[in-house]
Design a protein around this motif. Structure first.
Motif, PDB file in Angstrom:
ATOM      1  N   HIS A  27       1.148  -1.121  -0.075  1.00 34.36           N
ATOM      2  CA  HIS A  27       0.002   0.081  -0.036  1.00 34.36           C
ATOM      3  C   HIS A  27       0.872   1.375   0.090  1.00 34.36           C
ATOM      4  N   PRO A  28       1.446   1.766  -1.281  1.00 34.44           N
ATOM      5  CA  PRO A  28       2.398   2.594  -0.951  1.00 34.44           C
ATOM      6  C   PRO A  28       1.551   4.080  -1.138  1.00 34.44           C
ATOM      7  N   GLY A  29       2.111   5.037  -0.495  1.00 28.09           N
ATOM      8  CA  GLY A  29       1.637   6.353  -0.223  1.00 28.09           C
ATOM      9  C   GLY A  29       2.186   7.444  -1.189  1.00 28.09           C
ATOM     10  N   ALA A  30       1.404   8.204  -1.384  1.00 32.12           N
ATOM     11  CA  ALA A  30       1.834   9.697  -2.179  1.00 32.12           C
ATOM     12  C   ALA A  30       1.633  10.748  -1.527  1.00 32.12           C
ATOM     13  N   ALA A  31       2.534  11.641  -1.019  1.00 33.80           N
ATOM     14  CA  ALA A  31       2.388  12.857  -0.153  1.00 33.80           C
ATOM     15  C   ALA A  31       1.317  13.876  -1.095  1.00 33.80           C
ATOM     16  N   ARG A  32       0.556  14.492  -0.029  1.00 34.31           N
ATOM     17  CA  ARG A  32      -0.117  15.288  -0.537  1.00 34.31           C
ATOM     18  C   ARG A  32      -0.418  16.598   0.496  1.00 34.31           C
ATOM     19  N   VAL A  33      -0.244  17.685  -0.230  1.00 33.74           N
ATOM     20  CA  VAL A  33      -0.268  19.007   0.815  1.00 33.74           C
ATOM     21  C   VAL A  33      -1.317  19.211   1.583  1.00 33.74           C
ATOM     22  N   GLY A  34      -1.146  19.262   2.642  1.00 30.01           N
ATOM     23  CA  GLY A  34      -2.483  19.454   3.741  1.00 30.01           C
ATOM     24  C   GLY A  34      -3.195  18.344   4.000  1.00 30.01           C
ATOM     25  N   LEU A  35      -2.899  17.250   3.403  1.00 28.79           N
ATOM     26  CA  LEU A  35      -3.771  16.078   3.518  1.00 28.79           C
ATOM     27  C   LEU A  35      -2.920  14.906   3.936  1.00 28.79           C
ATOM     28  N   ARG A  36      -3.519  13.803   4.548  1.00 30.44           N
ATOM     29  CA  ARG A  36      -2.644  12.535   4.659  1.00 30.44           C
ATOM     30  C   ARG A  36      -2.433  12.091   3.332  1.00 30.44           C
ATOM     31  N   PRO A  37      -1.273  11.324   3.261  1.00 30.89           N
ATOM     32  CA  PRO A  37      -0.692  10.673   2.162  1.00 30.89           C
ATOM     33  C   PRO A  37      -1.866   9.795   1.411  1.00 30.89           C
ATOM     34  N   ALA A  38      -2.155   9.739   0.073  1.00 30.93           N
ATOM     35  CA  ALA A  38      -2.911   9.098  -0.587  1.00 30.93           C
ATOM     36  C   ALA A  38      -2.233   7.572  -0.819  1.00 30.93           C
ATOM     37  N   HIS A  39      -3.150   6.464  -0.662  1.00 29.58           N
ATOM     38  CA  HIS A  39      -2.507   5.185  -0.640  1.00 29.58           C
ATOM     39  C   HIS A  39      -3.156   4.339  -1.765  1.00 29.58           C
ATOM     40  N   GLN A  40      -2.316   3.642  -2.491  1.00 28.99           N
ATOM     41  CA  GLN A  40      -3.090   2.837  -3.273  1.00 28.99           C
ATOM     42  C   GLN A  40      -2.447   1.089  -3.316  1.00 28.99           C
ATOM     43  N   TYR A  41      -3.580   0.278  -3.327  1.00 34.12           N
ATOM     44  CA  TYR A  41      -3.200  -1.167  -2.946  1.00 34.12           C
ATOM     45  C   TYR A  41      -2.559  -1.580  -4.417  1.00 34.12           C
TER      46      TYR A  41
END
Length: 135
Positions: A27-41
């Motif tokens: 489930h890697p994450g991608a950093a987002r400004v002002g939000l929790r990281p977005a994760h993708q399975y």
């Protein structure tokens, strides 16, 4: 108990006293400004199996047993892993084999050998990786 290829783990070879199984998923994450990281399975990650036990060469397997497992590992091939109930767990490669020898006979041979075998699952459709029995 368990069979790895044609090697059967039982009281006469290498009876495991402990079997540790680990499965993981990516489930890697991608950093987002002002939000929790977005994760993708992305799917399953490595599946690991560790078998450990103690060999008493006068009762169970000994150096011959360890040599057989080492030869299987030297091939670098995958082996089907079956449990006692006939369930195919998948194809596994031998990642490592550890042995600790103690309680020595006067000739230097060990009366007690602790072992740990680390296995890693590979893609089940890779039948080209399956090992062959050696004579």
């Amino acid at each position: 108990m368990i069979a790895l290829g044609l090697f059967v783990f039982d009281l006469t070879t290498a009876p495991p006293q402990e079997i540790q199984h680990q499965a993981a998923w990516r489930h890697p994450g991608a950093a987002r400004v002002g939000l929790r990281p977005a994760h993708q399975y992305l799917g399953p990650d490595d599946e690991l199996l560790n078998l450990s036990g103690v060999l008493y060469p006068e009762i169970t397997g000994g150096e011959v047993t360890l040599d057989e497992l080492k030869q299987m590992g030297d091939q670098g091939k995958a082996w089907p892993l079956l449990t006692a109930d006939g369930y195919l767990q998948g194809l596994f490669v031998i990642e490592s084999l550890e042995a600790t020898r103690s309680l020595f006979w006067p000739d230097g041979s060990a009366r007690r050998i602790e072992f740990r075998l680390a296995l890693k699952r590979v893609d089940d459709d890779r039948v080209d990786l399956i090992g062959k029995a050696t004579a």
